[in-house]
Design a protein around this motif. Structure first.
Motif, PDB file in Angstrom:
ATOM      1  N   LYS A  18       0.834  -1.210   0.000  1.00  0.00           N
ATOM      2  CA  LYS A  18       0.000   0.000   0.000  1.00  0.00           C
ATOM      3  C   LYS A  18       0.861   1.249   0.000  1.00  0.00           C
ATOM      4  CE  LYS A  18      -4.516  -0.821   1.971  1.00  0.00           C
ATOM      5  NZ  LYS A  18      -5.459  -0.707   3.042  1.00  0.00           N
ATOM      6  N   ALA A 227     -11.889  -8.474  -6.615  1.00  0.00           N
ATOM      7  CA  ALA A 227     -11.350  -7.253  -6.005  1.00  0.00           C
ATOM      8  C   ALA A 227     -10.806  -6.309  -7.077  1.00  0.00           C
ATOM      9  CB  ALA A 227     -10.242  -7.598  -5.018  1.00  0.00           C
ATOM     10  N   HIS A 228     -10.694  -6.795  -8.323  1.00  0.00           N
ATOM     11  CA  HIS A 228     -10.145  -5.977  -9.420  1.00  0.00           C
ATOM     12  C   HIS A 228     -11.214  -5.886 -10.517  1.00  0.00           C
ATOM     13  CE1 HIS A 228      -7.222  -4.069 -11.875  1.00  0.00           C
ATOM     14  NE2 HIS A 228      -6.277  -4.985 -11.938  1.00  0.00           N
ATOM     15  N   ARG A 261     -19.107  -6.165   1.779  1.00  0.00           N
ATOM     16  CA  ARG A 261     -18.557  -5.086   0.944  1.00  0.00           C
ATOM     17  C   ARG A 261     -19.464  -4.830  -0.226  1.00  0.00           C
ATOM     18  NH1 ARG A 261     -12.194  -4.614   0.701  1.00  0.00           N
ATOM     19  NH2 ARG A 261     -11.943  -4.792   2.923  1.00  0.00           N
ATOM     20  N   PHE A 262     -19.577  -3.562  -0.557  1.00  0.00           N
ATOM     21  CA  PHE A 262     -20.328  -3.218  -1.763  1.00  0.00           C
ATOM     22  C   PHE A 262     -19.392  -3.231  -2.946  1.00  0.00           C
ATOM     23  CE2 PHE A 262     -24.676  -2.258  -1.406  1.00  0.00           C
ATOM     24  CZ  PHE A 262     -24.910  -2.077  -0.055  1.00  0.00           C
ATOM     25  N   GLY A 264     -18.026  -2.343  -6.525  1.00  0.00           N
ATOM     26  CA  GLY A 264     -18.151  -1.083  -7.271  1.00  0.00           C
ATOM     27  C   GLY A 264     -17.885   0.134  -6.403  1.00  0.00           C
ATOM     28  N   PHE A 265     -17.470  -0.103  -5.146  1.00  0.00           N
ATOM     29  CA  PHE A 265     -17.093   1.017  -4.257  1.00  0.00           C
ATOM     30  C   PHE A 265     -15.716   0.749  -3.670  1.00  0.00           C
ATOM     31  CE2 PHE A 265     -21.525   1.736  -4.508  1.00  0.00           C
ATOM     32  CZ  PHE A 265     -21.644   3.114  -4.418  1.00  0.00           C
ATOM     33  N   ARG A 268      -7.959   1.385  -3.972  1.00  0.00           N
ATOM     34  CA  ARG A 268      -6.689   1.451  -3.261  1.00  0.00           C
ATOM     35  C   ARG A 268      -6.101   2.864  -3.297  1.00  0.00           C
ATOM     36  NH1 ARG A 268      -2.669  -2.129  -1.810  1.00  0.00           N
ATOM     37  NH2 ARG A 268      -4.317  -3.298  -0.796  1.00  0.00           N
ATOM     38  N   ARG A 314     -15.082   8.202   4.869  1.00  0.00           N
ATOM     39  CA  ARG A 314     -13.952   7.272   5.016  1.00  0.00           C
ATOM     40  C   ARG A 314     -13.191   7.115   3.703  1.00  0.00           C
ATOM     41  NH1 ARG A 314     -16.490   1.951   7.363  1.00  0.00           N
ATOM     42  NH2 ARG A 314     -14.367   1.237   6.957  1.00  0.00           N
ATOM     43  N   ILE A 316     -14.466   6.236   0.787  1.00  0.00           N
ATOM     44  CA  ILE A 316     -14.957   5.151  -0.075  1.00  0.00           C
ATOM     45  C   ILE A 316     -16.031   5.713  -0.999  1.00  0.00           C
ATOM     46  CG2 ILE A 316     -16.090   2.882  -0.122  1.00  0.00           C
ATOM     47  CD1 ILE A 316     -14.795   2.378   2.630  1.00  0.00           C
ATOM     48  N   ASN A 319     -16.517   3.449  -7.833  1.00  0.00           N
ATOM     49  CA  ASN A 319     -15.386   3.244  -8.749  1.00  0.00           C
ATOM     50  C   ASN A 319     -15.862   2.902 -10.158  1.00  0.00           C
ATOM     51  OD1 ASN A 319     -15.661   0.345  -8.969  1.00  0.00           O
ATOM     52  ND2 ASN A 319     -14.731   0.158  -6.936  1.00  0.00           N
TER      53      ASN A 319
HETATM   54  N1  CMC Z   1     -17.661  -1.702   0.768  1.00  0.00           N
HETATM   55  C1  CMC Z   1     -17.598  -1.572   2.120  1.00  0.00           C
HETATM   56  N2  CMC Z   1     -16.452  -1.292   2.780  1.00  0.00           N
HETATM   57  C2  CMC Z   1     -15.344  -1.123   2.066  1.00  0.00           C
HETATM   58  C3  CMC Z   1     -15.329  -1.220   0.658  1.00  0.00           C
HETATM   59  C4  CMC Z   1     -16.559  -1.524   0.015  1.00  0.00           C
HETATM   60  N3  CMC Z   1     -16.616  -1.681  -1.294  1.00  0.00           N
HETATM   61  N4  CMC Z   1     -14.083  -1.006   0.210  1.00  0.00           N
HETATM   62  C5  CMC Z   1     -13.314  -0.787   1.280  1.00  0.00           C
HETATM   63  N5  CMC Z   1     -14.063  -0.860   2.406  1.00  0.00           N
HETATM   64  C6  CMC Z   1     -13.598  -0.675   3.767  1.00  0.00           C
HETATM   65  C7  CMC Z   1     -12.985  -1.960   4.300  1.00  0.00           C
HETATM   66  O1  CMC Z   1     -13.953  -2.782   4.924  1.00  0.00           O
HETATM   67  C8  CMC Z   1     -11.951  -1.450   5.251  1.00  0.00           C
HETATM   68  O2  CMC Z   1     -12.577  -1.099   6.460  1.00  0.00           O
HETATM   69  P1  CMC Z   1     -11.844  -1.299   7.859  1.00  0.00           P
HETATM   70  O3  CMC Z   1     -10.648  -0.379   7.793  1.00  0.00           O
HETATM   71  O4  CMC Z   1     -12.878  -0.896   8.858  1.00  0.00           O
HETATM   72  O5  CMC Z   1     -11.464  -2.747   7.919  1.00  0.00           O
HETATM   73  C9  CMC Z   1     -11.455  -0.157   4.614  1.00  0.00           C
HETATM   74  O6  CMC Z   1     -12.527   0.274   3.749  1.00  0.00           O
HETATM   75  C10 CMC Z   1     -10.196  -0.325   3.783  1.00  0.00           C
HETATM   76  O7  CMC Z   1     -10.386  -1.450   2.914  1.00  0.00           O
HETATM   77  P2  CMC Z   1      -9.181  -2.304   2.325  1.00  0.00           P
HETATM   78  O8  CMC Z   1      -9.708  -3.538   1.700  1.00  0.00           O
HETATM   79  O9  CMC Z   1      -8.097  -2.423   3.345  1.00  0.00           O
HETATM   80  O10 CMC Z   1      -8.662  -1.291   1.233  1.00  0.00           O
HETATM   81  P3  CMC Z   1      -7.991  -1.674  -0.126  1.00  0.00           P
HETATM   82  O11 CMC Z   1      -7.265  -0.488  -0.586  1.00  0.00           O
HETATM   83  O12 CMC Z   1      -7.221  -2.915   0.015  1.00  0.00           O
HETATM   84  O13 CMC Z   1      -9.298  -1.971  -1.000  1.00  0.00           O
HETATM   85  C11 CMC Z   1     -10.558  -2.600  -2.830  1.00  0.00           C
HETATM   86  C12 CMC Z   1      -9.465  -1.684  -2.302  1.00  0.00           C
HETATM   87  C13 CMC Z   1     -10.878  -2.181  -4.260  1.00  0.00           C
HETATM   88  C14 CMC Z   1     -10.069  -4.056  -2.821  1.00  0.00           C
HETATM   89  C15 CMC Z   1     -11.840  -2.483  -1.948  1.00  0.00           C
HETATM   90  O14 CMC Z   1     -12.283  -1.152  -1.916  1.00  0.00           O
HETATM   91  C16 CMC Z   1     -12.946  -3.418  -2.387  1.00  0.00           C
HETATM   92  O15 CMC Z   1     -12.938  -4.619  -2.036  1.00  0.00           O
HETATM   93  N6  CMC Z   1     -13.959  -2.909  -3.195  1.00  0.00           N
HETATM   94  C17 CMC Z   1     -15.005  -3.727  -3.715  1.00  0.00           C
HETATM   95  C18 CMC Z   1     -14.541  -4.425  -4.988  1.00  0.00           C
HETATM   96  C19 CMC Z   1     -14.421  -3.460  -6.151  1.00  0.00           C
HETATM   97  O16 CMC Z   1     -15.290  -2.654  -6.411  1.00  0.00           O
HETATM   98  N7  CMC Z   1     -13.320  -3.607  -6.895  1.00  0.00           N
HETATM   99  C20 CMC Z   1     -13.029  -2.767  -8.063  1.00  0.00           C
HETATM  100  C21 CMC Z   1     -11.891  -1.840  -7.757  1.00  0.00           C
HETATM  101  S1  CMC Z   1     -11.705  -0.502  -8.926  1.00  0.00           S
HETATM  102  C22 CMC Z   1     -11.450  -1.231 -10.452  1.00  0.00           C
HETATM  103  C23 CMC Z   1     -10.317  -2.173 -10.520  1.00  0.00           C
HETATM  104  O17 CMC Z   1      -9.267  -1.989  -9.917  1.00  0.00           O
HETATM  105  O18 CMC Z   1     -10.453  -3.152 -11.237  1.00  0.00           O
END
Ligand code: CMC
Length: 385
Positions: A18, A227-228, A261-262, A264-265, A268, A314, A316, A319
């Motif tokens: 990160k 996740a991607h 998790r939702f 589309g929201f 990173r 927060r 979020i 996306n």
């Molecule tokens: N819904 C609810 N909570 C969320 C979400 C979400 N979509 N995304 C992040 N959070 C929360 C998560 O629970 C965590 O909370 P806490 O700190 O209380 O544990 C905090 O935000 C940080 O999350 P993280 O997973 O440590 O952050 P990350 O940078 O690793 O996550 C992500 C990035 C894209 C994996 C994540 O936001 C996610 O799983 N999103 C849903 C899947 C998605 O839409 N993916 C497409 C990403 S954009 C296009 C692409 O790259 O392809």
């Protein structure tokens, strides 16, 4: 502190890498706080509204906007390279029961056997191969989709642009201009995005001085996860489960109450709205009205504005994947093809990143702190309990 392989107890582990910078790039600039994205210096908003996918691929691969003649020649080269060998069609037929992303990964890997420059990792050859792969990718996806329905693949149509030809090969019908333009914008928006997981994966492969076909194959594999790139498919599945706007409240509360998790929201890098989203939001709204199914857009709007609004503090936000799925769905594209469309746009970005990696290479090989047991005594198999 700079760590070395001899540090047995590193002071800090940066999980998921990160916020770690691992190199420089001229591919794209992302300001996650502001929600700003530039490809080769040009704002994604200008490119989405004023450019074409062919022009954006040229910009990414050659570093500058083409003049009229350069664009015409480039477009002709793309059109001339769409065909894939019969042997690759046969391979796709053998794997016709697989997910379209598995078929794309296999098809790209198989194309390596027929590319005369496969072993040439010079920047020039890498770009030429990237142009060919960008042109051939839609033919793989469309051929596999036809074969899995028991239909003959449709040959590429050199009279159509990249997006239009893909739709024609998919449905055996020349698409209207509006549909072609929608897909063209979608390809532009997915073309490049810094050191996202799949581009990083492609770069790791390139960093071993492997080759572009292997790196793009890696990229497809990495992109596949929810996740991607897989999120668009999941978002549309959620909208279908909700069914009607009035069900959204209960459905969303159930996800939130269970710590879900939702899709589309969140992102990173972005702590503001993903700049891709606005182009797809508006197009999703217009398309849902045009096809007489406004409730899909109403459901998505409810989730964004009523439910997920509380997550904005927060960082979020919505996306790229949130509205993309609804557009594909309304265009009649099956949901398991959504990620493949993302991948087809991203081949250009993967190619650019690999060319950068080859140009100034260093093996990408980080460290992990060992937390297992040490110096255990080996016992013969017969002496183990
Ligand atoms: N819904 C609810 N909570 C969320 C979400 C979400 N979509 N995304 C992040 N959070 C929360 C998560 O629970 C965590 O909370 P806490 O700190 O209380 O544990 C905090 O935000 C940080 O999350 P993280 O997973 O440590 O952050 P990350 O940078 O690793 O996550 C992500 C990035 C894209 C994996 C994540 O936001 C996610 O799983 N999103 C849903 C899947 C998605 O839409 N993916 C497409 C990403 S954009 C296009 C692409 O790259 O392809």
């Amino acid at each position: 502190k700079t760590k070395s392989a001899w540090d047995k107890n590193p002071e800090e582990i940066i999980k998921g890498l990160k916020d770690v910078y691992f190199d420089t790039t001229t591919s794209s600039f992302i300001d996650g706080q502001e929600g700003k994205l530039l490809y080769r210096g040009y704002n994604i908003h200008d490119l989405a509204e004023k450019s074409t996918f062919e022009e954006v691929v040229y910009l990414l691969l050659y570093g500058k906007l083409p003049n009229k003649q350069q664009l015409e020649e480039f477009d002709q080269t793309m059109r001339a390279n769409r065909r894939i060998p019969d042997e690759v069609i046969q391979v796709l037929d053998l794997v016709k029961g697989s997910h379209p992303m598995d078929a794309l990964r296999t098809g790209i890997s198989a194309l390596a056997a027929f590319d005369p420059e496969v072993k040439d990792n010079s920047v020039e050859a890498t770009i030429r191969k990237g142009v060919r792969l960008t042109a051939q990718g839609p033919t793989i996806v469309a051929a596999h989709h036809r074969l899995r329905q028991g239909l003959e693949p449709v040959a590429p149509d050199p009279s159509l642009n990249h997006a239009g030809n893909f739709l024609k090969m998919l449905f055996d019908e020349v698409p209207d201009q509006e549909t072609t333009d929608l897909l063209d914008v979608d390809f532009i928006l997915h073309a490049e995005h810094g050191s996202n997981a799949s581009s990083f994966g492609a770069r790791v492969t390139a960093s071993t001085i492997s080759d572009l076909h292997s790196a793009v194959t890696t990229g497809v594999g990495v992109l596949k996860g929810p996740a991607h790139g897989g999120a668009a498919e999941e978002v549309m599945r959620m909208a279908l489960d909700i069914g009607q706007p009035e069900n959204a409240e209960d459905y969303c509360r159930n996800i939130l109450d269970n710590g879900g998790r939702f899709m589309g929201f969140g992102h990173r890098v972005y702590r503001a709205e993903d700049p891709h989203a606005r182009h797809l939001r508006e197009r999703s709204r217009i398309l849902s009205e045009k096809v007489g199914q406004p409730h899909w857009f109403q459901i998505l709007t409810y989730v964004e504005e009523e439910v997920m609004v509380r997550y904005r503090s927060r960082g979020i936000f919505v996306n790229v994947d949130f509205f993309a799925g609804s557009i594909y769905y309304l265009l009649g594209i099956p949901d398991d093809l959504f990620i493949s469309i993302f991948a087809l746009g991203r081949i250009a970005g993967w190619t650019l990143q690999c060319a950068e990696q080859f140009e100034d290479n260093i093996l990408l090989r980080p460290l992990m702190e060992y937390t297992g047991e040490m110096d255990l005594e080996y016992t013969a198999i017969g002496d183990r309990s």
